[in-house]
Design an enzyme around this catalytic site. Structure first.
Site, PDB file in Angstrom:
ATOM      1  N   CYS A 257       0.798  -1.222   0.000  1.00 37.47           N
ATOM      2  CA  CYS A 257       0.000   0.000   0.000  1.00 37.47           C
ATOM      3  C   CYS A 257       0.837   1.282   0.000  1.00 37.47           C
ATOM      4  O   CYS A 257       0.668   2.130  -0.876  1.00 37.47           O
ATOM      5  CB  CYS A 257      -0.973  -0.010   1.172  1.00 37.47           C
ATOM      6  SG  CYS A 257      -2.252  -1.281   1.003  1.00 37.47           S
ATOM      7  N   ASP A 326     -13.995  -9.053   0.282  1.00 36.67           N
ATOM      8  CA  ASP A 326     -13.767  -7.627   0.084  1.00 36.67           C
ATOM      9  C   ASP A 326     -15.108  -6.918   0.188  1.00 36.67           C
ATOM     10  O   ASP A 326     -16.080  -7.336  -0.435  1.00 36.67           O
ATOM     11  CB  ASP A 326     -13.136  -7.390  -1.296  1.00 36.67           C
ATOM     12  CG  ASP A 326     -12.512  -6.015  -1.454  1.00 36.67           C
ATOM     13  OD1 ASP A 326     -13.069  -5.053  -0.921  1.00 36.67           O
ATOM     14  OD2 ASP A 326     -11.462  -5.915  -2.120  1.00 36.67           O
ATOM     15  N   ARG A 328     -15.300  -3.423  -0.200  1.00 39.83           N
ATOM     16  CA  ARG A 328     -15.139  -2.069  -0.727  1.00 39.83           C
ATOM     17  C   ARG A 328     -16.145  -1.758  -1.824  1.00 39.83           C
ATOM     18  O   ARG A 328     -16.582  -0.629  -1.979  1.00 39.83           O
ATOM     19  CB  ARG A 328     -13.711  -1.868  -1.254  1.00 39.83           C
ATOM     20  CG  ARG A 328     -12.688  -1.757  -0.157  1.00 39.83           C
ATOM     21  CD  ARG A 328     -11.280  -1.715  -0.718  1.00 39.83           C
ATOM     22  NE  ARG A 328     -10.900  -2.967  -1.352  1.00 39.83           N
ATOM     23  CZ  ARG A 328      -9.731  -3.167  -1.933  1.00 39.83           C
ATOM     24  NH1 ARG A 328      -8.847  -2.193  -1.983  1.00 39.83           N
ATOM     25  NH2 ARG A 328      -9.446  -4.340  -2.456  1.00 39.83           N
TER      26      ARG A 328
END
Length: 416
Positions: A257, A326, A328
């Site tokens: 990241c 996930d 998101r």
């Protein structure tokens, strides 16, 4: 014992307390006045036209401040000199049906568009703020990043000039439901149930179509001339980055990241220096929007499993803990790009197939997809990166097979 002068509690979910309609919201209208302002403050209970409260999750800190006596419950912000430092919009996307449903495109202009109403006492608050700042990136001391001082974008001191915008989420519930291909009734009921019934208006007030959810927002970092972002004749480099506090701030080496974020900033700076613009979209979606507690539980599960951390079981370990790989759901992510008037991204600094697919599905063209250079990938992050490549992440090179994934392993928890 309560110290409030008025002990009676007004439940806005009761039918008798419906908004009189002084400021109705007409989502997708051609201008701010026709659309109407978003009001979600307790100081104007009879004028509220939205569910929730301004400030997202920070509304709870505001409640603590009021409860402790540090803040007056009827305090209102003085918006003098708070106007955006640059003009954004309006753009055609702002009133295209269904194009923007997760933020208020007029949210940065309330002080100018509703100056008279504010002067008359209406508690209308911005949901977007735009300012200027400087960034200091320690990595850029190393010349391998190719970031050079030009005296304008990059100062001789190394500071980088940026325009920043903070965006709070504002959901138009019919549009959110359509985006996720569910009925509005089902969406409202699920939001009500999964938040412990904290917003009863979701199920009792179908007349209120706007919701300010208690979640994190977005910060935009614009490099170069902000006007270049919406100009198709000028090049745009963009990275859409989802929050990873452990890596972004503290430099954890279990994921890519921070290296990818810094790489994206470097590419944005160089694009701006070449006459175009750079854009970093920073979304508050910690741990794939599953939260940091879940994220750390997954770390433990990955490192303690037999054989240690493995690319072959990377997603499986997350699903075992969180129930989903996930959360998101990038369907809402392109909204902020449309708010900026973007029609083309020349260089998309991301390998995510989900982000790429979501952007192009909304009509924004993407030219080049820029992967993270191999030399920037921390050793323990190879597990994550190889697993994502096998799952569909863009790579100009070889896509690893399941057999190859089993050979990509990281360290056990006991080694730390």
């Amino acid at each position: 014992m309560s110290t409030n002068k008025e002990s009676h509690i007004r439940l806005t979910s009761h039918p008798g307390h419906r908004a009189p309609g002084r400021f109705p919201i007409k989502w997708g209208a051609a201008n701010a006045r026709e659309r109407g302002p978003v009001l979600a403050t307790v100081s104007s209970p009879n004028e509220r036209n939205a569910i929730g409260a301004h400030g997202g999750s920070y509304a709870l800190y505001r409640a603590l401040a009021v409860s402790s006596g540090a803040l007056s419950p009827i305090a209102r912000p003085d918006l003098t000199n708070t106007a955006p430092v640059v003009d954004i919009g309006p753009f055609p996307q702002w009133n295209e049906p269904g194009r923007i449903v997760s933020l208020d495109p007029w949210g940065h202009r309330v002080a100018q568009d509703f100056a008279q109403e504010i002067a008359e006492g209406a508690d209308i608050r911005p949901t977007i703020a735009i300012t200027k700042a400087r960034l200091t990136i320690p990595e850029f001391i190393d010349k391998q990043w190719g970031v050079k001082a030009d005296g304008e974008i990059v100062r001789e001191s190394g500071d980088i000039a940026v325009t920043k915008a903070a965006v709070d989420p504002v959901w138009y519930l019919p549009g959110i439901a359509e985006r996720f291909n569910v009925s509005e009734d089902k969406l409202r009921r699920t939001l009500f149930e999964q938040t412990g019934g904290i917003y009863p208006e979701l199920v009792t007030r179908p007349d209120l179509t706007t919701f300010l959810p208690p979640i994190g927002g977005i910060t935009l970092y614009i490099f170069g001339d902000p006007a270049a972002i919406a100009d198709p004749k000028r090049r745009l480099t963009c990275r859409v980055h989802d929050e990873c506090n452990g890596s972004d701030v503290f430099g954890s080496d279990i994921c890519t990241c921070r290296p990818y974020l810094i790489h994206g900033i470097a590419e944005c700076v160089k694009e701006a220096q070449a006459g175009g613009a750079g854009l970093i979209v920073y979304n508050r979606k910690e741990g794939r929007a599953l939260g940091e507690v879940t994220k750390f539980l997954v770390y433990n599960a990955r490192k303690r499993q037999e054989g240690g951390d493995q690319a072959a079981t990377y997603f499986e370990r997350t699903e075992c803990v969180a129930g989903v790989q996930d959360a998101r759901f990038q369907q809402l992510m392109p909204d902020v790009l449309h708010w900026l008037g973007i029609t083309r991204i020349d260089r998309f600094v991301s390998m995510s197939n989900m982000k790429y697919d979501s952007v192009v599905a909304t009509g924004i063209d993407i030219g080049e997809r820029v992967p993270i250079p191999d030399g920037l990938v921390p050793p323990d992050a190879q597990v994550e990166l190889e697993a994502k490549k096998a799952a569909g992440y863009y790579t100009p090179d070889h896509v690893p097979s399941q057999a190859e994934l089993k050979t990509v392993v990281g360290r056990n928890l006991e080694e730390f």
